[in-house]
Design a protein around this motif. Structure first.
Motif, PDB file in Angstrom:
ATOM      1  N   SER A   3     -19.342  -7.336   6.679  1.00 45.88           N
ATOM      2  CA  SER A   3     -18.367  -6.636   5.838  1.00 45.88           C
ATOM      3  C   SER A   3     -17.042  -6.413   6.543  1.00 45.88           C
ATOM      4  CB  SER A   3     -18.936  -5.283   5.394  1.00 45.88           C
ATOM      5  OG  SER A   3     -20.044  -5.445   4.556  1.00 45.88           O
ATOM      6  N   ILE A   4     -17.081  -6.173   7.848  1.00 46.71           N
ATOM      7  CA  ILE A   4     -15.877  -5.768   8.563  1.00 46.71           C
ATOM      8  C   ILE A   4     -14.744  -6.792   8.466  1.00 46.71           C
ATOM      9  CG2 ILE A   4     -14.971  -5.418  10.905  1.00 46.71           C
ATOM     10  CD1 ILE A   4     -17.327  -3.609  11.448  1.00 46.71           C
ATOM     11  N   PRO A   5     -14.963  -8.095   8.680  1.00 48.36           N
ATOM     12  CA  PRO A   5     -13.835  -9.029   8.552  1.00 48.36           C
ATOM     13  C   PRO A   5     -13.216  -9.027   7.158  1.00 48.36           C
ATOM     14  CG  PRO A   5     -15.700 -10.086   9.647  1.00 48.36           C
ATOM     15  CD  PRO A   5     -16.191  -8.782   9.106  1.00 48.36           C
ATOM     16  N   ILE A   6     -14.038  -8.858   6.122  1.00 48.72           N
ATOM     17  CA  ILE A   6     -13.524  -8.887   4.756  1.00 48.72           C
ATOM     18  C   ILE A   6     -12.642  -7.676   4.490  1.00 48.72           C
ATOM     19  CG2 ILE A   6     -14.155  -8.931   2.323  1.00 48.72           C
ATOM     20  CD1 ILE A   6     -16.802 -10.248   3.176  1.00 48.72           C
ATOM     21  N   VAL A   7     -13.131  -6.494   4.870  1.00 49.81           N
ATOM     22  CA  VAL A   7     -12.352  -5.266   4.663  1.00 49.81           C
ATOM     23  C   VAL A   7     -11.081  -5.291   5.506  1.00 49.81           C
ATOM     24  CG1 VAL A   7     -12.369  -2.762   4.944  1.00 49.81           C
ATOM     25  CG2 VAL A   7     -14.395  -3.929   4.046  1.00 49.81           C
ATOM     26  N   ALA A   8     -11.199  -5.704   6.761  1.00 52.03           N
ATOM     27  CA  ALA A   8     -10.028  -5.756   7.637  1.00 52.03           C
ATOM     28  C   ALA A   8      -8.981  -6.718   7.092  1.00 52.03           C
ATOM     29  CB  ALA A   8     -10.447  -6.163   9.049  1.00 52.03           C
ATOM     30  N   GLY A   9      -9.432  -7.867   6.594  1.00 50.22           N
ATOM     31  CA  GLY A   9      -8.498  -8.833   6.032  1.00 50.22           C
ATOM     32  C   GLY A   9      -7.756  -8.283   4.829  1.00 50.22           C
ATOM     33  N   ALA A  10      -8.466  -7.558   3.972  1.00 53.97           N
ATOM     34  CA  ALA A  10      -7.824  -6.959   2.803  1.00 53.97           C
ATOM     35  C   ALA A  10      -6.763  -5.945   3.217  1.00 53.97           C
ATOM     36  CB  ALA A  10      -8.878  -6.302   1.923  1.00 53.97           C
ATOM     37  N   LEU A  11      -7.075  -5.124   4.206  1.00 53.91           N
ATOM     38  CA  LEU A  11      -6.148  -4.082   4.636  1.00 53.91           C
ATOM     39  C   LEU A  11      -4.925  -4.652   5.359  1.00 53.91           C
ATOM     40  CD1 LEU A  11      -8.669  -1.381   5.922  1.00 53.91           C
ATOM     41  CD2 LEU A  11      -7.413  -1.402   3.754  1.00 53.91           C
ATOM     42  N   MET A  12      -5.061  -5.850   5.927  1.00 53.39           N
ATOM     43  CA  MET A  12      -3.946  -6.452   6.671  1.00 53.39           C
ATOM     44  C   MET A  12      -3.000  -7.241   5.776  1.00 53.39           C
ATOM     45  SD  MET A  12      -5.791  -7.777  10.158  1.00 53.39           S
ATOM     46  CE  MET A  12      -6.827  -6.685  11.154  1.00 53.39           C
ATOM     47  N   ARG A  13      -3.333  -7.405   4.511  1.00 53.81           N
ATOM     48  CA  ARG A  13      -2.485  -8.212   3.630  1.00 53.81           C
ATOM     49  C   ARG A  13      -1.103  -7.593   3.437  1.00 53.81           C
ATOM     50  NH1 ARG A  13      -6.270 -10.971  -1.100  1.00 53.81           N
ATOM     51  NH2 ARG A  13      -7.438 -12.297   0.349  1.00 53.81           N
ATOM     52  N   PHE A  14      -1.055  -6.298   3.228  1.00 50.94           N
ATOM     53  CA  PHE A  14       0.248  -5.671   3.019  1.00 50.94           C
ATOM     54  C   PHE A  14       1.125  -5.744   4.274  1.00 50.94           C
ATOM     55  CE2 PHE A  14       3.008  -1.933   3.304  1.00 50.94           C
ATOM     56  CZ  PHE A  14       3.867  -2.221   2.251  1.00 50.94           C
ATOM     57  N   SER A  65       0.052  -9.161  -5.282  1.00 49.58           N
ATOM     58  CA  SER A  65      -0.280  -8.836  -3.899  1.00 49.58           C
ATOM     59  C   SER A  65      -1.190  -7.623  -3.813  1.00 49.58           C
ATOM     60  CB  SER A  65       1.004  -8.587  -3.095  1.00 49.58           C
ATOM     61  OG  SER A  65       0.704  -8.187  -1.783  1.00 49.58           O
ATOM     62  N   MET A  66      -0.857  -6.568  -4.581  1.00 49.85           N
ATOM     63  CA  MET A  66      -1.650  -5.350  -4.515  1.00 49.85           C
ATOM     64  C   MET A  66      -3.026  -5.555  -5.133  1.00 49.85           C
ATOM     65  SD  MET A  66      -0.961  -2.535  -3.067  1.00 49.85           S
ATOM     66  CE  MET A  66      -1.916  -1.059  -2.754  1.00 49.85           C
ATOM     67  N   ILE A  67      -3.090  -6.287  -6.246  1.00 43.84           N
ATOM     68  CA  ILE A  67      -4.384  -6.580  -6.858  1.00 43.84           C
ATOM     69  C   ILE A  67      -5.242  -7.402  -5.897  1.00 43.84           C
ATOM     70  CG2 ILE A  67      -5.495  -7.914  -8.707  1.00 43.84           C
ATOM     71  CD1 ILE A  67      -3.009  -7.067 -10.440  1.00 43.84           C
ATOM     72  N   GLY A  68      -4.604  -8.352  -5.204  1.00 48.21           N
ATOM     73  CA  GLY A  68      -5.332  -9.149  -4.224  1.00 48.21           C
ATOM     74  C   GLY A  68      -5.890  -8.312  -3.095  1.00 48.21           C
ATOM     75  N   GLU A  69      -5.106  -7.326  -2.638  1.00 44.30           N
ATOM     76  CA  GLU A  69      -5.565  -6.466  -1.551  1.00 44.30           C
ATOM     77  C   GLU A  69      -6.775  -5.631  -1.976  1.00 44.30           C
ATOM     78  OE1 GLU A  69      -2.354  -4.138   0.116  1.00 44.30           O
ATOM     79  OE2 GLU A  69      -0.982  -5.832  -0.053  1.00 44.30           O
ATOM     80  N   VAL A  70      -6.663  -4.972  -3.127  1.00 41.76           N
ATOM     81  CA  VAL A  70      -7.749  -4.107  -3.593  1.00 41.76           C
ATOM     82  C   VAL A  70      -8.973  -4.943  -3.949  1.00 41.76           C
ATOM     83  CG1 VAL A  70      -8.450  -2.435  -5.330  1.00 41.76           C
ATOM     84  CG2 VAL A  70      -6.126  -2.358  -4.412  1.00 41.76           C
ATOM     85  N   GLY A  71      -8.739  -6.073  -4.598  1.00 40.49           N
ATOM     86  CA  GLY A  71      -9.866  -6.921  -4.984  1.00 40.49           C
ATOM     87  C   GLY A  71     -10.639  -7.432  -3.797  1.00 40.49           C
ATOM     88  N   ALA A  72      -9.936  -7.809  -2.739  1.00 37.24           N
ATOM     89  CA  ALA A  72     -10.623  -8.321  -1.549  1.00 37.24           C
ATOM     90  C   ALA A  72     -11.490  -7.248  -0.894  1.00 37.24           C
ATOM     91  CB  ALA A  72      -9.609  -8.854  -0.544  1.00 37.24           C
ATOM     92  N   LEU A  73     -11.085  -5.991  -1.031  1.00 39.51           N
ATOM     93  CA  LEU A  73     -11.904  -4.906  -0.478  1.00 39.51           C
ATOM     94  C   LEU A  73     -13.294  -4.900  -1.098  1.00 39.51           C
ATOM     95  CD1 LEU A  73      -9.352  -1.949  -0.315  1.00 39.51           C
ATOM     96  CD2 LEU A  73     -10.438  -3.072   1.626  1.00 39.51           C
ATOM     97  N   GLY A  74     -13.379  -5.290  -2.378  1.00 37.21           N
ATOM     98  CA  GLY A  74     -14.676  -5.336  -3.038  1.00 37.21           C
ATOM     99  C   GLY A  74     -15.629  -6.294  -2.365  1.00 37.21           C
ATOM    100  N   GLY A  75     -15.072  -7.352  -1.754  1.00 37.94           N
ATOM    101  CA  GLY A  75     -15.930  -8.302  -1.063  1.00 37.94           C
ATOM    102  C   GLY A  75     -16.662  -7.707   0.115  1.00 37.94           C
ATOM    103  N   GLY A  76     -16.067  -6.689   0.732  1.00 35.84           N
ATOM    104  CA  GLY A  76     -16.716  -6.057   1.867  1.00 35.84           C
ATOM    105  C   GLY A  76     -17.951  -5.269   1.492  1.00 35.84           C
ATOM    106  N   LEU A  77     -18.045  -4.885   0.207  1.00 36.74           N
ATOM    107  CA  LEU A  77     -19.202  -4.115  -0.235  1.00 36.74           C
ATOM    108  C   LEU A  77     -20.437  -4.986  -0.427  1.00 36.74           C
ATOM    109  CD1 LEU A  77     -17.466  -1.865  -2.925  1.00 36.74           C
ATOM    110  CD2 LEU A  77     -17.972  -1.295  -0.534  1.00 36.74           C
ATOM    111  N   VAL A  78     -20.221  -6.285  -0.684  1.00 36.26           N
ATOM    112  CA  VAL A  78     -21.347  -7.152  -1.037  1.00 36.26           C
ATOM    113  C   VAL A  78     -22.344  -7.313   0.097  1.00 36.26           C
ATOM    114  CG1 VAL A  78     -22.018  -9.462  -1.798  1.00 36.26           C
ATOM    115  CG2 VAL A  78     -20.030  -8.347  -2.820  1.00 36.26           C
TER     116      VAL A  78
END
Length: 410
Positions: A56-67, A338-351
């Motif tokens: 999960s960590i790489p997915i969440v970190a990647g989402a947070l680094m997009r902005f 961009s913002m939708i992409g950031e929030v949406g990618a965070l969902g991947g970390g939950l899987v």
């Protein structure tokens, strides 16, 4: 003149290719720990919950680094930002090669791999920036198909790990990233459009609108499901069906490749049939296929067929959603996307986290699939409730573009 030739001549094709290659390599590196998960689990004797956290960590970190990466691109240019990011990726991979000696180091490595996951917004903006408005959707779809890098990763990383050792794969990837660096330097060109990524306040504005939240949770299912399942499936195949580590990667590749390929198809279908119609079918297919996967835990062939179907729907959903974004936010498409992409990618970390917890505390991965299916169905219900207002304000019936552009809803 053919349609494809007309499209390519309307913009700067070398930059489009450079952006695609950059995004593809970034996606491949982003899921590297997932591709090698069976080897890592064996090396550190990880529990199912620890595996879920690690994935999960790489997915969440990647989402947070997009902005932050988008903000950097605003000041130094998109091409320069890609080169800075790829340089940081190379440093991160060298860290993985030389300094990962424990589970805690592995978690730190996951954060560093997140740098690669930040590439989405800049890649799409760079690739589509040199094309006129009528072709930007296709250009974004082509760059977005760089998701295929995830399939390449799960295909190539396991045999390399078996041959060289799993940590050596980080070194191979560090050398590999030099390819998109060279292509970007030689062929990439800073687009001539206005490179205005927006302030933090502008980025967050769509999240204060109901539509922004609905689009974000749809993307949590479509893209979040795609990237989260891609990271998780090598471990699932290895643990659940006892296949070899290399075979687990090959089976995951089938699904990931289908998802990446269908992104372009989903956008094309949505232009003609409507993004809302397409997403309705997508979410129904995702719900049904995941429920069936949860019940097919003893059949490798059936599970694989269902997952390929699920990934095809997820990929089409990614294309369909971004067909709708410029219709809803015609003057702030890049900011909203961009913002939708950031929030949406965070969902991947939950899987992967949910899957690991399901296995460890409920005794089966099936409950994780059921949970994701319920989420997809709830998102479908919410979207259908919003659809009548959307088709009265900013879209034609089914989610097609209006013949005469209307002002975005407020």
């Amino acid at each position: 003149m053919s349609a494809s030739k007309t499209f390519l001549q309307s913009g700067h094709a070398p930059t489009l290719f450079a952006a695609f290659l950059y995004f593809a390599f970034s996606c491949a590196i982003w899921v590297l720990n997932g591709a090698m998960a069976p080897f890592i689990k064996e090396a550190y004797q990880l529990s199912a919950a620890q595996m879920g956290l690690m994935l999960s960590i790489p997915i969440v970190a990647g989402a947070l680094m997009r902005f932050p990466l988008g903000l950097l691109a605003q000041y130094i240019g998109r091409k320069a930002a890609t080169l800075v990011e790829m340089g940081l990726i190379a440093i991160a991979l060298v860290f993985g090669l030389l300094f990962v000696d424990s589970f805690d180091d592995l978690l730190a490595m996951g954060v560093l791999l997140g740098i690669a996951g930040a590439s989405f917004g800049v890649a799409l903006s760079l690739g589509s920036g040199s094309f006129p408005a009528k072709h930007k959707g296709l250009a974004m779809g082509i760059v977005g198909a760089g998701n295929v890098g995830t399939a390449v990763s799960v295909l190539l990383a396991p045999p390399l790990a078996q041959w060289l050792g799993w940590q050596a794969v980080y070194g191979v990837a560090a050398v590999g990233i030099l390819i998109p660096v060279a292509v970007m330097i030689a062929w990439g060109r800073e687009p001539g459009d206005v490179n205005r990524h927006g302030t933090l306040r502008e980025h967050a504005a769509c999240l204060f609108e109901h539509d922004g939240w609905v689009f974000s949770i749809i993307y949590c299912v479509s893209f979040g499901g795609f990237i989260g399942l891609t990271s998780f499936l090598p471990s699932y195949y290895f643990d659940q069906f006892g296949v070899s580590k290399v075979e687990a990667g090959q089976l995951t590749m089938l699904a990931a490749f289908m998802g990446a390929a269908m992104r372009i198809v989903g956008g094309w279908i949505s232009d003609r049939w409507g993004g809302l119609n397409t997403l309705t079918v997508v979410l129904l297919v995702v719900t049904a296929s995941l429920v069936l996967v949860g019940f097919s835990t003893h059949s490798l062939a059936l599970t694989t067929a269902l997952l390929v179907l699920c990934f095809a729907a997820l990929g089409a959903g990614n294309g369909a959603l971004f067909q709708l974004v410029p219709l809803r936010w015609p003057t702030t498409t890049a900011v909203a996307g961009s913002m939708i992409g950031e929030v949406g990618a965070l969902g991947g970390g939950l899987v992967p986290a949910a899957m690991g917890l399901s296995r460890q505390y409920l005794g089966s991965y099936g409950w994780g699939f059921f949970l994701f299916a319920v989420l997809a169905f709830l998102v479908l219900v919410v979207m259908r409730l919003m659809q009548s207002r959307w088709t009265r304000t900013w879209a034609e019936r089914g989610g097609r573009a209006r013949v005469q552009p209307a002002l975005a809803a407020t």
